[in-house]
Motif scaffolding. Structure first.
Motif, PDB file in Angstrom:
ATOM      1  N   ARG A  52      30.038 -15.845  50.081  1.00 57.25           N
ATOM      2  CA  ARG A  52      29.116 -15.359  51.322  1.00 57.25           C
ATOM      3  C   ARG A  52      27.707 -14.645  50.580  1.00 57.25           C
ATOM      4  O   ARG A  52      28.067 -14.084  49.544  1.00 57.25           O
ATOM      5  N   ILE A  53      26.743 -14.977  51.201  1.00 58.93           N
ATOM      6  CA  ILE A  53      25.400 -14.299  50.547  1.00 58.93           C
ATOM      7  C   ILE A  53      25.146 -13.194  51.299  1.00 58.93           C
ATOM      8  O   ILE A  53      25.243 -13.165  52.557  1.00 58.93           O
ATOM      9  N   GLU A  54      24.837 -12.075  50.669  1.00 57.77           N
ATOM     10  CA  GLU A  54      24.625 -10.914  51.314  1.00 57.77           C
ATOM     11  C   GLU A  54      23.391 -10.355  50.913  1.00 57.77           C
ATOM     12  O   GLU A  54      23.174 -10.193  49.857  1.00 57.77           O
ATOM     13  N   LEU A  60      23.787  -3.213  50.231  1.00 58.44           N
ATOM     14  CA  LEU A  60      24.025  -3.722  48.676  1.00 58.44           C
ATOM     15  C   LEU A  60      23.789  -2.284  47.945  1.00 58.44           C
ATOM     16  O   LEU A  60      24.198  -2.266  47.099  1.00 58.44           O
ATOM     17  N   TYR A  61      22.744  -1.552  48.525  1.00 52.43           N
ATOM     18  CA  TYR A  61      22.194  -0.072  47.873  1.00 52.43           C
ATOM     19  C   TYR A  61      22.990   1.086  48.199  1.00 52.43           C
ATOM     20  O   TYR A  61      22.697   2.023  47.521  1.00 52.43           O
ATOM     21  N   SER A  62      23.205   1.172  49.248  1.00 55.11           N
ATOM     22  CA  SER A  62      23.618   2.577  49.908  1.00 55.11           C
ATOM     23  C   SER A  62      25.146   2.695  49.591  1.00 55.11           C
ATOM     24  O   SER A  62      25.970   1.748  49.630  1.00 55.11           O
ATOM     25  N   PRO A  63      25.864   3.649  49.380  1.00 61.72           N
ATOM     26  CA  PRO A  63      27.130   3.968  49.137  1.00 61.72           C
ATOM     27  C   PRO A  63      28.022   3.674  50.642  1.00 61.72           C
ATOM     28  O   PRO A  63      27.537   3.715  51.467  1.00 61.72           O
ATOM     29  N   GLU A  64      29.079   3.334  50.244  1.00 61.58           N
ATOM     30  CA  GLU A  64      29.945   2.850  51.289  1.00 61.58           C
ATOM     31  C   GLU A  64      30.160   3.864  52.422  1.00 61.58           C
ATOM     32  O   GLU A  64      30.115   3.567  53.808  1.00 61.58           O
ATOM     33  N   HIS A  65      30.319   5.324  52.316  1.00 59.16           N
ATOM     34  CA  HIS A  65      30.333   6.345  53.193  1.00 59.16           C
ATOM     35  C   HIS A  65      29.170   7.032  53.356  1.00 59.16           C
ATOM     36  O   HIS A  65      29.214   8.168  53.822  1.00 59.16           O
ATOM     37  N   SER A  66      28.146   6.367  53.002  1.00 60.12           N
ATOM     38  CA  SER A  66      26.781   7.296  53.129  1.00 60.12           C
ATOM     39  C   SER A  66      26.492   7.455  54.655  1.00 60.12           C
ATOM     40  O   SER A  66      26.759   6.712  55.560  1.00 60.12           O
ATOM     41  N   ALA A 213      15.989  -9.367  63.514  1.00 59.34           N
ATOM     42  CA  ALA A 213      17.085 -10.758  63.366  1.00 59.34           C
ATOM     43  C   ALA A 213      17.190 -11.119  64.739  1.00 59.34           C
ATOM     44  O   ALA A 213      16.937 -10.539  65.922  1.00 59.34           O
ATOM     45  N   TYR A 214      17.589 -12.530  64.726  1.00 59.51           N
ATOM     46  CA  TYR A 214      17.997 -13.192  65.820  1.00 59.51           C
ATOM     47  C   TYR A 214      19.233 -13.618  66.112  1.00 59.51           C
ATOM     48  O   TYR A 214      19.703 -14.411  65.324  1.00 59.51           O
ATOM     49  N   ASN A 215      20.076 -12.973  66.793  1.00 62.31           N
ATOM     50  CA  ASN A 215      21.708 -13.381  66.874  1.00 62.31           C
ATOM     51  C   ASN A 215      22.346 -13.278  65.527  1.00 62.31           C
ATOM     52  O   ASN A 215      23.041 -14.088  65.387  1.00 62.31           O
ATOM     53  N   GLU A 216      21.994 -12.045  64.869  1.00 63.10           N
ATOM     54  CA  GLU A 216      22.633 -11.584  63.740  1.00 63.10           C
ATOM     55  C   GLU A 216      22.272 -12.735  62.525  1.00 63.10           C
ATOM     56  O   GLU A 216      22.974 -12.855  61.548  1.00 63.10           O
ATOM     57  N   VAL A 217      21.055 -13.502  62.849  1.00 59.31           N
ATOM     58  CA  VAL A 217      20.574 -14.440  61.900  1.00 59.31           C
ATOM     59  C   VAL A 217      19.105 -13.981  61.460  1.00 59.31           C
ATOM     60  O   VAL A 217      18.522 -13.611  62.141  1.00 59.31           O
ATOM     61  N   GLY A 218      19.109 -13.798  59.976  1.00 55.28           N
ATOM     62  CA  GLY A 218      17.725 -13.424  59.529  1.00 55.28           C
ATOM     63  C   GLY A 218      16.703 -14.240  59.472  1.00 55.28           C
ATOM     64  O   GLY A 218      17.107 -15.792  59.708  1.00 55.28           O
ATOM     65  N   GLY A 219      15.306 -14.115  60.103  1.00 56.89           N
ATOM     66  CA  GLY A 219      14.387 -15.150  60.531  1.00 56.89           C
ATOM     67  C   GLY A 219      13.565 -15.653  59.420  1.00 56.89           C
ATOM     68  O   GLY A 219      12.855 -16.576  59.605  1.00 56.89           O
ATOM     69  N   ARG A 220      13.950 -14.973  58.010  1.00 58.15           N
ATOM     70  CA  ARG A 220      12.867 -15.205  57.231  1.00 58.15           C
ATOM     71  C   ARG A 220      12.867 -17.045  56.710  1.00 58.15           C
ATOM     72  O   ARG A 220      11.691 -17.416  56.739  1.00 58.15           O
ATOM     73  N   VAL A 221      13.888 -17.665  56.479  1.00 58.32           N
ATOM     74  CA  VAL A 221      14.095 -18.942  56.044  1.00 58.32           C
ATOM     75  C   VAL A 221      13.590 -19.728  57.212  1.00 58.32           C
ATOM     76  O   VAL A 221      12.556 -20.664  57.073  1.00 58.32           O
TER      77      VAL A 221
END
Length: 240
Positions: A52-54, A60-66, A213-221
């Motif tokens: 999966r693409i994340e 990606l850059y923040s600690p899990e429990h930050s 975002a639109y319905n959990e879909v990023g709009g860039r592409v």
């Protein structure tokens, strides 16, 4: 004493001996070393089914429990947001021999292009046609105000009435518009000052859109695919 004088040579001899015996093992079992890697490659390739693409920078850059993740989860519960907003920028240049974009007709086309994107452009998302301005951009005020500085400048620059207003003054790299002060290099590159109007040349125009975002879909592409055709049809400009 000879060993101490050339420890690197001793290490090289050791590696040569190891690789020699390793080569003998491969020669004695050619099928194992030929088919083995091939079979392992085929087996491990099934992992692509779980790929999966994340692109969520918070993930990606923040600690899990930050603390930022905790705050964002609280924000999602109240706002309904499920994904980071995206910034999309397009750099516009002309394809004609005269590269100067500071012309009245081109200025009007740029204003119309931005208006088209914010009001009429349609996007294909999950097989559904939606209006970018009404169904996506309306979710965020910053998106609805995209490129306001650029359009105000282009309108004002070619309006004699507005240029005569003492409350409006263009002194690149800034522009005073009533009680507001704008920083023009955000949208205009390759600017040459001078001439009767203070600016005589603009090489590139930079439009920026902050897209929710639109319905959990990023709009860039989807945004880029929808905009590409309009840029080619509406005016002789090249967008990157």
């Amino acid at each position: 004493m000879g060993i101490l004088r050339n420890p690197i040579g001793l290490f090289q001899d050791f590696l040569a001996n190891c690789f020699y015996h390793y080569g003998l093992i491969i020669c004695r079992r050619p099928r194992l070393f030929t088919l083995g890697p091939l079979i392992l490659t085929i087996l491990f390739s099934f992992g692509i089914l779980n790929m999966r693409i994340e692109d969520d920078l918070r993930f990606l850059y923040s600690p899990e429990h930050s603390l930022s993740r905790v705050e964002y989860q609280v924000h999602k519960q109240f706002s309904g947001d499920s994904k980071n907003n995206s910034f999309v920028s397009i750099t516009i240049q002309t394809n004609s021999e005269d590269k100067n974009l500071l012309k009245k007709d081109i200025a009007q086309k740029l204003i119309q292009l931005n208006k088209y994107v914010l009001e009429k452009m349609e996007m294909q998302v999950d097989g559904k046609t939606i209006n970018f301005g009404k169904e996506v951009c309306s979710r965020m005020k910053q998106c609805e105000l995209s490129n306001t500085i650029a359009t105000i400048f282009l309108d004002t620059f070619w309006s004699e009435k507005l240029r005569k207003d003492p409350r409006i003054r263009i002194e690149y790299p800034t522009m005073k518009f009533f009680d507001n002060k704008f920083f023009l290099p955000t949208h205009f590159y390759g600017v040459k000052t001078g001439g009767p109007l203070g600016i005589q040349y603009i090489d590139m125009v930079h439009f920026i859109y902050q897209i929710p975002a639109y319905n959990e879909v990023g709009g860039r592409v989807f945004f880029f695919k929808s905009l590409e055709t309009e840029l080619l049809i509406s005016c002789p400009l090249a967008a990157h």
